[in-house]
Design an enzyme around this catalytic site. Sequence first.
Site, PDB file in Angstrom:
ATOM      1  N   TYR A  53      32.717 -45.282 -43.180  1.00 37.74           N
ATOM      2  CA  TYR A  53      31.815 -44.234 -43.704  1.00 37.74           C
ATOM      3  C   TYR A  53      30.380 -44.749 -43.721  1.00 37.74           C
ATOM      4  O   TYR A  53      30.110 -45.760 -44.371  1.00 37.74           O
ATOM      5  CB  TYR A  53      32.204 -43.842 -45.128  1.00 37.74           C
ATOM      6  CG  TYR A  53      33.564 -43.241 -45.322  1.00 37.74           C
ATOM      7  CD1 TYR A  53      34.321 -42.737 -44.253  1.00 37.74           C
ATOM      8  CD2 TYR A  53      34.140 -43.190 -46.586  1.00 37.74           C
ATOM      9  CE1 TYR A  53      35.581 -42.204 -44.458  1.00 37.74           C
ATOM     10  CE2 TYR A  53      35.399 -42.645 -46.794  1.00 37.74           C
ATOM     11  CZ  TYR A  53      36.117 -42.155 -45.727  1.00 37.74           C
ATOM     12  OH  TYR A  53      37.366 -41.628 -45.933  1.00 37.74           O
ATOM     13  N   LEU A 212      40.946 -30.249 -50.490  1.00 39.02           N
ATOM     14  CA  LEU A 212      40.322 -28.920 -50.527  1.00 39.02           C
ATOM     15  C   LEU A 212      40.148 -28.329 -49.128  1.00 39.02           C
ATOM     16  O   LEU A 212      39.419 -27.356 -48.942  1.00 39.02           O
ATOM     17  CB  LEU A 212      38.974 -28.985 -51.252  1.00 39.02           C
ATOM     18  CG  LEU A 212      39.077 -29.279 -52.757  1.00 39.02           C
ATOM     19  CD1 LEU A 212      37.699 -29.505 -53.360  1.00 39.02           C
ATOM     20  CD2 LEU A 212      39.801 -28.147 -53.483  1.00 39.02           C
ATOM     21  N   ALA A 213      40.833 -28.926 -48.153  1.00 35.38           N
ATOM     22  CA  ALA A 213      40.825 -28.389 -46.779  1.00 35.38           C
ATOM     23  C   ALA A 213      39.406 -28.145 -46.281  1.00 35.38           C
ATOM     24  O   ALA A 213      39.050 -27.044 -45.850  1.00 35.38           O
ATOM     25  CB  ALA A 213      41.660 -27.116 -46.688  1.00 35.38           C
ATOM     26  N   SER A 214      38.597 -29.214 -46.339  1.00 39.84           N
ATOM     27  CA  SER A 214      37.192 -29.161 -45.883  1.00 39.84           C
ATOM     28  C   SER A 214      36.381 -28.078 -46.579  1.00 39.84           C
ATOM     29  O   SER A 214      35.406 -27.560 -46.034  1.00 39.84           O
ATOM     30  CB  SER A 214      37.134 -28.961 -44.363  1.00 39.84           C
ATOM     31  OG  SER A 214      37.762 -30.024 -43.689  1.00 39.84           O
ATOM     32  N   GLY A 215      36.792 -27.719 -47.798  1.00 33.83           N
ATOM     33  CA  GLY A 215      36.042 -26.741 -48.578  1.00 33.83           C
ATOM     34  C   GLY A 215      36.668 -25.363 -48.626  1.00 33.83           C
ATOM     35  O   GLY A 215      36.285 -24.535 -49.456  1.00 33.83           O
ATOM     36  N   LEU A 217      39.510 -24.425 -49.736  1.00 36.97           N
ATOM     37  CA  LEU A 217      40.227 -24.175 -50.988  1.00 36.97           C
ATOM     38  C   LEU A 217      39.306 -24.182 -52.216  1.00 36.97           C
ATOM     39  O   LEU A 217      39.781 -24.125 -53.343  1.00 36.97           O
ATOM     40  CB  LEU A 217      41.364 -25.188 -51.148  1.00 36.97           C
ATOM     41  CG  LEU A 217      42.445 -25.091 -50.059  1.00 36.97           C
ATOM     42  CD1 LEU A 217      43.458 -26.211 -50.193  1.00 36.97           C
ATOM     43  CD2 LEU A 217      43.143 -23.730 -50.092  1.00 36.97           C
ATOM     44  N   THR A 218      38.006 -24.227 -51.982  1.00 37.71           N
ATOM     45  CA  THR A 218      37.068 -23.982 -53.084  1.00 37.71           C
ATOM     46  C   THR A 218      36.864 -22.485 -53.296  1.00 37.71           C
ATOM     47  O   THR A 218      36.302 -22.066 -54.309  1.00 37.71           O
ATOM     48  CB  THR A 218      35.684 -24.616 -52.816  1.00 37.71           C
ATOM     49  OG1 THR A 218      35.087 -23.960 -51.678  1.00 37.71           O
ATOM     50  CG2 THR A 218      35.806 -26.105 -52.554  1.00 37.71           C
ATOM     51  N   GLY A 219      37.268 -21.688 -52.309  1.00 34.92           N
ATOM     52  CA  GLY A 219      37.116 -20.252 -52.396  1.00 34.92           C
ATOM     53  C   GLY A 219      35.786 -19.729 -51.900  1.00 34.92           C
ATOM     54  O   GLY A 219      35.531 -18.528 -51.952  1.00 34.92           O
ATOM     55  N   LYS A 220      34.938 -20.623 -51.385  1.00 36.26           N
ATOM     56  CA  LYS A 220      33.608 -20.144 -50.968  1.00 36.26           C
ATOM     57  C   LYS A 220      33.622 -19.507 -49.583  1.00 36.26           C
ATOM     58  O   LYS A 220      32.663 -18.846 -49.198  1.00 36.26           O
ATOM     59  CB  LYS A 220      32.583 -21.273 -51.027  1.00 36.26           C
ATOM     60  CG  LYS A 220      32.767 -22.379 -50.000  1.00 36.26           C
ATOM     61  CD  LYS A 220      31.668 -23.436 -50.166  1.00 36.26           C
ATOM     62  CE  LYS A 220      31.833 -24.577 -49.180  1.00 36.26           C
ATOM     63  NZ  LYS A 220      30.782 -25.594 -49.340  1.00 36.26           N
TER      64      LYS A 220
END
Length: 313
Positions: A53, A212-215, A217-220
């Site tokens: 990273y 969060l599946a690259s975001g 699953l944040t719902g955004k």
Amino acid sequence: MADITKKIGDLDVFPLSLGGNVFGWTADKDTSFAVLDAYTGGGGNFIDTADVYSAWVEGNDGGESETIIGEWTASRGNRGDVVIATKGGRHPDHDGLSAPVLKAAVDDSLRRLRTDYIDLYYTHFDDPSVPVEEIMTTLDELVAAGKIRQIAVSNIEPDRLAASLAFSEREGTARYAAIQPEYNLVARDSYEGPRRDLAEQYGLVAVPYYGLASGFLTGKYRPGASVDSARAGKAAKHLETERGNKVLEALDAVAEEQGVPVATVALAWLSAQPTVVAPIASARTLDQLPPLLEVPRTELTAGQVDRLTKASA
């Protein structure tokens, strides 16, 4: 408050690991320090990084995240209060898992992290060109030397994982305490099945990445939402699937019932799965952190877990 820490071998960890992949990439040093301060201030102690990273960023060489974490612990004087997990095997200067490469990678990680021990060390990606016997023996030597406390494994095929675990058991070497698989509500097959079966058989715990599946699953990401980056595109692709939309619908319902953000519910479902002790999630800004810190304090009902599991089938 009751003790909510979980065990990885002899390590006591907060049940939500802070991902360090953004440090030195989408979060600069000052922001990274602020996120780390807020995470530990909220009770967290488990930080995940890797030596590679973020070598993919133009102008970076790899090791930027470890360097920031090392500078942060040095400035705060809190090395003994945090559990640092890092990974090796993919740094441009140390690619692979042969004995000399692995030993050099660990020494460089120690230098960047400004410490004389790594709490949890993962082989980041398997190297099929190296016999499992060599990998496990090398890791055992690093544990014996005091450079690593616990060893773990990330991306590996089940047959190689089985051979590694069997070798450690047969020869009495240090053995993997944890596995770090890709695992979330829209990516279950990557862990459920042979890998999880082996984890249960040998007593490994799971510390999933992409929780969060690259975001997604944040719902955004919703139908009609604008997508402006490769990472967003990877997340939004789930909107094209029936499962993705069913998962969002179930997450919305459970989040409303629990009174917490969608991201909290997605990670709480993960925490409720067999073998999982601490999902990994990153925060590139301070406002992304509170939903993560809520995860260990959010207990889904059996019915809510079942609803999410069925929606993601």
